[in-house]
Design a protein around this motif. Sequence first.
Motif, PDB file in Angstrom:
ATOM      1  N   MET A   1       0.826  -1.196   0.000  1.00 23.19           N
ATOM      2  CA  MET A   1       0.000   0.000   0.000  1.00 23.19           C
ATOM      3  C   MET A   1       0.869   1.259   0.000  1.00 23.19           C
ATOM      4  SD  MET A   1      -3.173  -0.793   2.591  1.00 23.19           S
ATOM      5  CE  MET A   1      -4.348  -2.099   2.223  1.00 23.19           C
ATOM      6  N   ASP A   2       0.276   2.360  -0.467  1.00 24.67           N
ATOM      7  CA  ASP A   2       1.007   3.611  -0.382  1.00 24.67           C
ATOM      8  C   ASP A   2       0.766   4.232   0.990  1.00 24.67           C
ATOM      9  OD1 ASP A   2      -1.470   4.884  -0.368  1.00 24.67           O
ATOM     10  OD2 ASP A   2      -1.276   5.735  -2.379  1.00 24.67           O
ATOM     11  N   ARG A   3       1.308   5.421   1.225  1.00 19.40           N
ATOM     12  CA  ARG A   3       1.262   6.026   2.554  1.00 19.40           C
ATOM     13  C   ARG A   3      -0.141   6.441   2.971  1.00 19.40           C
ATOM     14  NH1 ARG A   3       1.822  11.590   2.268  1.00 19.40           N
ATOM     15  NH2 ARG A   3       2.899  11.623   4.267  1.00 19.40           N
ATOM     16  N   HIS A   4      -1.078   6.442   2.013  1.00 20.00           N
ATOM     17  CA  HIS A   4      -2.462   6.772   2.338  1.00 20.00           C
ATOM     18  C   HIS A   4      -3.370   5.541   2.266  1.00 20.00           C
ATOM     19  CE1 HIS A   4      -1.168  10.999   1.158  1.00 20.00           C
ATOM     20  NE2 HIS A   4      -1.527  11.076   2.424  1.00 20.00           N
ATOM     21  N   ALA A   5      -2.751   4.361   2.373  1.00 20.10           N
ATOM     22  CA  ALA A   5      -3.464   3.086   2.443  1.00 20.10           C
ATOM     23  C   ALA A   5      -4.178   2.719   1.149  1.00 20.10           C
ATOM     24  CB  ALA A   5      -4.445   3.075   3.617  1.00 20.10           C
ATOM     25  N   LEU A   8      -1.480  -1.098  -3.777  1.00 22.13           N
ATOM     26  CA  LEU A   8      -0.516  -1.095  -4.882  1.00 22.13           C
ATOM     27  C   LEU A   8      -0.276  -2.553  -5.268  1.00 22.13           C
ATOM     28  CD1 LEU A   8       2.098   1.543  -3.593  1.00 22.13           C
ATOM     29  CD2 LEU A   8       0.246   1.909  -5.250  1.00 22.13           C
ATOM     30  N   SER A   9      -1.093  -3.087  -6.150  1.00 19.07           N
ATOM     31  CA  SER A   9      -1.017  -4.508  -6.508  1.00 19.07           C
ATOM     32  C   SER A   9       0.305  -4.827  -7.189  1.00 19.07           C
ATOM     33  CB  SER A   9      -2.175  -4.859  -7.451  1.00 19.07           C
ATOM     34  OG  SER A   9      -3.418  -4.620  -6.837  1.00 19.07           O
ATOM     35  N   GLY A  10       0.853  -5.984  -6.810  1.00 21.82           N
ATOM     36  CA  GLY A  10       2.086  -6.451  -7.437  1.00 21.82           C
ATOM     37  C   GLY A  10       3.278  -5.569  -7.184  1.00 21.82           C
ATOM     38  N   ALA A  15       9.594  -1.029  -4.367  1.00 17.91           N
ATOM     39  CA  ALA A  15       8.916  -0.308  -5.439  1.00 17.91           C
ATOM     40  C   ALA A  15       7.974   0.750  -4.871  1.00 17.91           C
ATOM     41  CB  ALA A  15       8.132  -1.282  -6.320  1.00 17.91           C
ATOM     42  N   ALA A  16       7.324   0.443  -3.745  1.00 19.58           N
ATOM     43  CA  ALA A  16       6.427   1.410  -3.111  1.00 19.58           C
ATOM     44  C   ALA A  16       7.193   2.648  -2.663  1.00 19.58           C
ATOM     45  CB  ALA A  16       5.708   0.775  -1.929  1.00 19.58           C
ATOM     46  N   ARG A  17       8.417   2.448  -2.199  1.00 14.68           N
ATOM     47  CA  ARG A  17       9.238   3.602  -1.806  1.00 14.68           C
ATOM     48  C   ARG A  17       9.576   4.456  -3.027  1.00 14.68           C
ATOM     49  NH1 ARG A  17      11.327  -0.340   1.803  1.00 14.68           N
ATOM     50  NH2 ARG A  17      13.008  -0.906   0.361  1.00 14.68           N
ATOM     51  N   HIS A  18       9.874   3.793  -4.139  1.00 13.02           N
ATOM     52  CA  HIS A  18      10.135   4.554  -5.371  1.00 13.02           C
ATOM     53  C   HIS A  18       8.876   5.305  -5.816  1.00 13.02           C
ATOM     54  CE1 HIS A  18      14.216   3.267  -6.132  1.00 13.02           C
ATOM     55  NE2 HIS A  18      13.875   1.989  -6.072  1.00 13.02           N
ATOM     56  N   TYR A  19       7.718   4.682  -5.627  1.00 12.01           N
ATOM     57  CA  TYR A  19       6.458   5.335  -5.989  1.00 12.01           C
ATOM     58  C   TYR A  19       6.272   6.623  -5.188  1.00 12.01           C
ATOM     59  CZ  TYR A  19       1.399   6.091  -6.404  1.00 12.01           C
ATOM     60  OH  TYR A  19       0.160   6.649  -6.610  1.00 12.01           O
ATOM     61  N   ASP A 122      -5.834  10.499  -3.015  1.00 15.11           N
ATOM     62  CA  ASP A 122      -4.997   9.962  -4.091  1.00 15.11           C
ATOM     63  C   ASP A 122      -4.349  11.156  -4.788  1.00 15.11           C
ATOM     64  OD1 ASP A 122      -3.919   8.955  -6.466  1.00 15.11           O
ATOM     65  OD2 ASP A 122      -5.498   7.451  -6.697  1.00 15.11           O
ATOM     66  N   ALA A 123      -3.133  11.484  -4.367  1.00 15.29           N
ATOM     67  CA  ALA A 123      -2.454  12.672  -4.891  1.00 15.29           C
ATOM     68  C   ALA A 123      -2.129  12.535  -6.373  1.00 15.29           C
ATOM     69  CB  ALA A 123      -1.175  12.946  -4.098  1.00 15.29           C
ATOM     70  N   LEU A 124      -1.886  11.318  -6.844  1.00 17.14           N
ATOM     71  CA  LEU A 124      -1.579  11.134  -8.259  1.00 17.14           C
ATOM     72  C   LEU A 124      -2.787  11.487  -9.116  1.00 17.14           C
ATOM     73  CD1 LEU A 124       0.444  10.227 -10.435  1.00 17.14           C
ATOM     74  CD2 LEU A 124      -0.435   7.888 -10.137  1.00 17.14           C
ATOM     75  N   ALA A 125      -3.969  11.003  -8.718  1.00 16.79           N
ATOM     76  CA  ALA A 125      -5.182  11.316  -9.471  1.00 16.79           C
ATOM     77  C   ALA A 125      -5.450  12.824  -9.469  1.00 16.79           C
ATOM     78  CB  ALA A 125      -6.378  10.574  -8.877  1.00 16.79           C
ATOM     79  N   LEU A 126      -5.231  13.465  -8.332  1.00 20.31           N
ATOM     80  CA  LEU A 126      -5.453  14.908  -8.247  1.00 20.31           C
ATOM     81  C   LEU A 126      -4.464  15.672  -9.119  1.00 20.31           C
ATOM     82  CD1 LEU A 126      -6.087  15.239  -4.405  1.00 20.31           C
ATOM     83  CD2 LEU A 126      -7.765  15.655  -6.221  1.00 20.31           C
TER      84      LEU A 126
END
Length: 316
Positions: A1-5, A8-10, A15-19, A122-126
């Motif tokens: 999961m990302d920092r906002h729960a 993040l499948s697979g 990789a999550a840290r890089h995200y 979801d900061a990416l979507a925003l």
Amino acid sequence: MDRHAHVLSGTSDEAARHYERALSALLFFRGEVADEAQAMVAASPDSAMAHVFGAYLGLLGTEEKDAAAARRSFSAFRGAVDPAGLSPREQMHAAAAETWLEGNMLRAGEILGEISTESPRDALALAVGHQIDFFTGDAQRLRDRIGGALSSWDGDDPHFGPLLGMYAFGLEEAGHYGHAEEVGLQAVERHPRDVWGIHAVVHTYEMRGLFGEGIRYMDARTEDWTDGNYLSVHNAWHYALYALEAAASNASSASTTTLSTTRRRTPSPWNSWMPPPCCGGFSWSTSTSSPVGLPSPRLGPGVGTAPTTPSTMSTP
């Protein structure tokens, strides 16, 4: 999961840290975003959000060759992944990326808006939705997409600052110049190198004819907006516009130097971001009158409730 729960499948922990680092770099227009996004794919080749992120980057750069490469890469991923294995949010992100890659930017923005309604943190979507609103000249959505999500955020969250910068730009494009300046200054106070927040404040001075104030504001934080970010050249154009409009010969000379310097300091491959329609031409922009400012909404406990007054997009 990302920092906002968010799922993040697979995606491995690495990789999550890089995200997270790629997302922060995207929000602040920093050059390391591409390397972090690539590192995420390398760490977890089956990560849906790694491929979605890469597709968005290929599109945000507004270069045809990058978009074409992103389309090929994302199509290969889509052909190899089972959508049933993705979370609903990830499926919607994949649909937004695929829709934009197919040429329907407006629909992609709508899908991202649906994600923001369901997952307002979801900061990416925003962020990607905000840029689509910018590219398509939708002043109301520029204001309301971010304004509608802010009340779901903790003011201590490190991404709250850049969201304020986005909201400030939306307020400005919707004609709320005074309040846009106020919110933009809050964003930059939180993060002095928030170049989108700086950009929002710069727009508020431009639209009110406060050219000298704009020059002073940009001069006071030259190192914050000129070094190592994808918006430096664009902000240098704003500086040059100020100089021309103020008929300040000394500043005009300085702006030429600033523009040359920032071009050299801007990271590849996005040294052309933002697209020309935002910049306008010098002769056109300097002959355009600023529209009358609209009443300012207040940023407080009800920050998520956006005003509904009509708007006029600015051209610089």
